[in-house]
Design a protein around this motif. Sequence first.
Motif, PDB file in Angstrom:
ATOM      1  N   GLU A  61      -5.198  31.355  -8.426  1.00 38.54           N
ATOM      2  CA  GLU A  61      -3.885  30.733  -8.589  1.00 38.54           C
ATOM      3  C   GLU A  61      -3.815  29.351  -7.945  1.00 38.54           C
ATOM      4  O   GLU A  61      -3.138  28.464  -8.444  1.00 38.54           O
ATOM      5  CB  GLU A  61      -2.798  31.630  -7.975  1.00 38.54           C
ATOM      6  CG  GLU A  61      -2.643  32.943  -8.688  1.00 38.54           C
ATOM      7  CD  GLU A  61      -1.771  33.926  -7.929  1.00 38.54           C
ATOM      8  OE1 GLU A  61      -1.500  33.711  -6.729  1.00 38.54           O
ATOM      9  OE2 GLU A  61      -1.363  34.931  -8.546  1.00 38.54           O
ATOM     10  N   LYS A 102      -5.652  34.006  -4.684  1.00 39.07           N
ATOM     11  CA  LYS A 102      -4.879  34.717  -5.699  1.00 39.07           C
ATOM     12  C   LYS A 102      -4.121  35.842  -5.005  1.00 39.07           C
ATOM     13  O   LYS A 102      -4.703  36.577  -4.205  1.00 39.07           O
ATOM     14  CB  LYS A 102      -5.787  35.284  -6.791  1.00 39.07           C
ATOM     15  CG  LYS A 102      -5.010  35.967  -7.901  1.00 39.07           C
ATOM     16  CD  LYS A 102      -5.910  36.415  -9.024  1.00 39.07           C
ATOM     17  CE  LYS A 102      -5.049  37.039 -10.112  1.00 39.07           C
ATOM     18  NZ  LYS A 102      -5.864  37.500 -11.226  1.00 39.07           N
ATOM     19  N   ASP A 103      -2.843  35.972  -5.321  1.00 38.82           N
ATOM     20  CA  ASP A 103      -1.995  37.023  -4.727  1.00 38.82           C
ATOM     21  C   ASP A 103      -2.041  36.999  -3.202  1.00 38.82           C
ATOM     22  O   ASP A 103      -2.161  38.045  -2.553  1.00 38.82           O
ATOM     23  CB  ASP A 103      -2.409  38.408  -5.239  1.00 38.82           C
ATOM     24  CG  ASP A 103      -2.241  38.557  -6.735  1.00 38.82           C
ATOM     25  OD1 ASP A 103      -1.286  37.960  -7.285  1.00 38.82           O
ATOM     26  OD2 ASP A 103      -3.063  39.254  -7.360  1.00 38.82           O
ATOM     27  N   LYS A 104      -1.978  35.798  -2.643  1.00 38.23           N
ATOM     28  CA  LYS A 104      -1.966  35.608  -1.187  1.00 38.23           C
ATOM     29  C   LYS A 104      -3.214  36.169  -0.497  1.00 38.23           C
ATOM     30  O   LYS A 104      -3.170  36.618   0.646  1.00 38.23           O
ATOM     31  CB  LYS A 104      -0.707  36.235  -0.565  1.00 38.23           C
ATOM     32  CG  LYS A 104       0.579  35.592  -0.975  1.00 38.23           C
ATOM     33  CD  LYS A 104       0.933  34.537   0.015  1.00 38.23           C
ATOM     34  CE  LYS A 104       2.309  33.969  -0.303  1.00 38.23           C
ATOM     35  NZ  LYS A 104       2.499  32.706   0.314  1.00 38.23           N
TER      36      LYS A 104
END
Length: 141
Positions: A61, A102-104
């Motif tokens: 991300e 991605k996704d923290k």
Amino acid sequence: MGDVYINFLIPCLIISSILFAGCHHNLEINDDLVERRMNSVFLNKDQNEVDLNALTDFSWEKAYIFPPYTTSEYMTEKLGFKWNNATGIDYRDDINLIVFVKDKKVVKYIELPRKYGDFASGDIENGITPENSIVTVEIFD
């Protein structure tokens, strides 16, 4: 007596192996393939732009590029979460660290040797997205 130890030890080793293999998928890894791809791009001295998204084969991300001597506190501030990196970049001057999130969670990271150059600071201050992933490299002579 020896059979008792063997009968206990073998199942423990099998269970430990299964648990370790299952946990491995949650760990961030240093991506050698992407690192090699980036190194080959940097060998072309006429090219000073790199498309991070084109060089990766995994989902991310946001990417962050940390220069030498970056502190853990600064990385936590930029990433938005604490990452226990083992690169020692806060004491190193030989690499730039590219961290893909991605996704923290850190999904992959790359230790890119500075012998090829450094990244222009304007490109990296707020992170890089796959949609806007071209970064400028200041190539050393």
